[in-house]
Design a protein around this motif. Structure first.
Motif, short mmCIF file in Angstrom:
data_model
loop_
_atom_site.label_atom_id
_atom_site.label_comp_id
_atom_site.label_asym_id
_atom_site.label_seq_id
_atom_site.Cartn_x
_atom_site.Cartn_y
_atom_site.Cartn_z
N THR A 43 66.49 31.46 54.85
CA THR A 43 67.54 30.72 54.18
C THR A 43 67.82 29.39 55.23
O THR A 43 68.13 28.60 54.92
CB THR A 43 68.87 31.57 54.09
OG1 THR A 43 68.58 32.34 53.10
CG2 THR A 43 69.95 30.81 53.74
N LEU A 44 67.64 29.77 56.73
CA LEU A 44 68.04 28.80 57.65
C LEU A 44 67.23 27.58 57.32
O LEU A 44 67.31 26.40 57.67
CB LEU A 44 68.12 29.08 58.73
CG LEU A 44 69.45 29.96 59.37
CD1 LEU A 44 69.34 30.73 60.57
CD2 LEU A 44 70.79 29.39 58.87
N ASN A 45 65.86 28.09 57.36
CA ASN A 45 64.70 26.94 57.16
C ASN A 45 64.83 26.30 55.89
O ASN A 45 64.62 25.00 55.96
CB ASN A 45 63.20 27.77 57.27
CG ASN A 45 62.97 28.35 58.67
OD1 ASN A 45 63.20 28.08 59.64
ND2 ASN A 45 62.20 29.43 58.52
N GLU A 46 65.15 26.85 54.91
CA GLU A 46 64.96 26.10 53.43
C GLU A 46 66.44 25.23 53.65
O GLU A 46 66.33 24.24 53.10
CB GLU A 46 65.48 27.09 52.38
CG GLU A 46 64.20 27.85 52.19
CD GLU A 46 64.36 28.61 50.83
OE1 GLU A 46 65.39 28.98 50.14
OE2 GLU A 46 63.42 29.37 50.39
N LEU A 47 67.45 25.45 54.33
CA LEU A 47 68.66 24.52 54.40
C LEU A 47 68.57 23.70 55.69
O LEU A 47 69.20 22.81 55.86
CB LEU A 47 69.90 25.39 54.80
CG LEU A 47 70.34 26.28 53.63
CD1 LEU A 47 71.64 27.11 54.02
CD2 LEU A 47 70.74 25.50 52.45
N LYS A 48 67.34 23.79 56.33
CA LYS A 48 66.97 22.93 57.43
C LYS A 48 68.23 22.78 58.58
O LYS A 48 68.30 21.74 59.34
CB LYS A 48 66.58 21.40 56.93
CG LYS A 48 65.55 21.38 55.95
CD LYS A 48 64.97 20.19 55.75
CE LYS A 48 63.91 20.04 54.78
NZ LYS A 48 62.71 20.94 54.96
N ILE A 49 68.45 24.01 58.67
CA ILE A 49 69.80 24.20 59.71
C ILE A 49 69.25 23.99 61.21
O ILE A 49 69.90 23.07 61.99
CB ILE A 49 70.38 25.78 59.55
CG1 ILE A 49 71.22 25.69 58.32
CG2 ILE A 49 71.40 25.62 60.77
CD1 ILE A 49 72.28 24.84 58.02
N MET A 50 67.96 24.38 61.37
CA MET A 50 67.45 24.08 63.00
C MET A 50 67.26 22.49 63.06
O MET A 50 67.72 22.09 64.06
CB MET A 50 66.16 24.88 62.97
CG MET A 50 66.29 26.06 63.12
SD MET A 50 64.58 26.93 63.18
CE MET A 50 64.16 27.21 61.53
N GLU A 51 66.79 21.82 62.11
CA GLU A 51 66.61 20.43 62.30
C GLU A 51 68.01 19.81 62.46
O GLU A 51 68.01 18.78 63.37
CB GLU A 51 65.75 19.75 61.07
CG GLU A 51 64.23 20.10 61.18
CD GLU A 51 64.11 21.38 60.32
OE1 GLU A 51 65.25 22.22 60.15
OE2 GLU A 51 63.06 21.77 59.98
N LYS A 52 69.01 20.15 61.63
CA LYS A 52 70.30 19.60 61.65
C LYS A 52 70.90 19.63 62.90
O LYS A 52 71.62 18.81 63.55
CB LYS A 52 71.05 19.92 60.37
CG LYS A 52 70.36 19.23 59.12
CD LYS A 52 71.36 19.95 57.93
CE LYS A 52 70.45 19.14 56.83
NZ LYS A 52 70.77 19.62 55.42
N ALA A 53 70.77 20.97 63.58
CA ALA A 53 71.36 21.45 64.63
C ALA A 53 70.68 20.41 65.77
O ALA A 53 71.54 20.12 66.75
CB ALA A 53 71.20 22.81 65.03
N GLN A 54 69.41 20.43 66.05
CA GLN A 54 68.87 19.61 67.24
C GLN A 54 69.51 18.11 66.69
O GLN A 54 69.56 17.49 68.08
CB GLN A 54 67.37 19.67 66.86
CG GLN A 54 66.87 21.08 67.17
CD GLN A 54 65.47 21.19 66.93
OE1 GLN A 54 64.73 20.58 65.99
NE2 GLN A 54 64.91 22.08 67.90
N ALA A 55 69.38 17.56 65.69
CA ALA A 55 69.75 16.22 65.63
C ALA A 55 71.40 16.01 65.92
O ALA A 55 71.52 14.83 66.54
CB ALA A 55 69.80 15.84 63.90
N LYS A 56 72.14 17.11 65.69
CA LYS A 56 73.49 17.05 66.24
C LYS A 56 73.54 17.35 67.84
O LYS A 56 74.79 17.16 68.29
CB LYS A 56 74.38 18.24 65.64
CG LYS A 56 75.87 18.06 65.67
CD LYS A 56 76.38 19.00 64.66
CE LYS A 56 77.97 19.05 64.68
NZ LYS A 56 78.63 20.08 63.77
N GLY A 57 72.80 17.59 68.48
CA GLY A 57 72.51 17.58 69.97
C GLY A 57 72.59 19.13 70.38
O GLY A 57 72.67 19.27 71.59
#
Length: 95
Positions: A55-69
């Motif tokens: 689910t977290l992968n499909e929602l791209k949460i990791m990438e969005k969290a990294q982009a947020k710093g």
């Protein structure tokens, strides 16, 4: 329309059962709502532990969290040694 009703009915039932078992659960009809909710907990500089969640992968949460710093601890990164994976998992427990 029936599919949406079906998903919402099942989703609300799952939330109800999870709450009966002392879980904090919320149902979101749209994935964008879920992403917004989760990202509201992630601040710049925060350390976030994840890995193994489709689910977290499909929602791209990791990438969005990294982009947020945020610093993302993910034991599923390809090429990690066994020791590195164990270390990341242990550090994820402390987040």
């Amino acid at each position: 329309m029936i599919n949406q009703w079906h998903n919402e009915t099942i989703g609300m039932r799952v939330v109800e059962v999870l709450k009966q078992n002392n879980f904090d659960a919320i149902y979101f009809a749209e994935k964008e709502e879920a992403v917004e909710y989760v990202m509201g907990y992630i601040d710049n500089g925060a350390t976030v532990g994840m890995g193994g969640s489709v689910t977290l992968n499909e929602l791209k949460i990791m990438e969005k969290a990294q982009a947020k710093g945020a610093v993302v601890l993910n034991h599923d990164v390809p090429g990690l040694s066994h020791e590195e994976k164990v270390d990341i998992r242990l550090n994820s427990e402390l987040c």
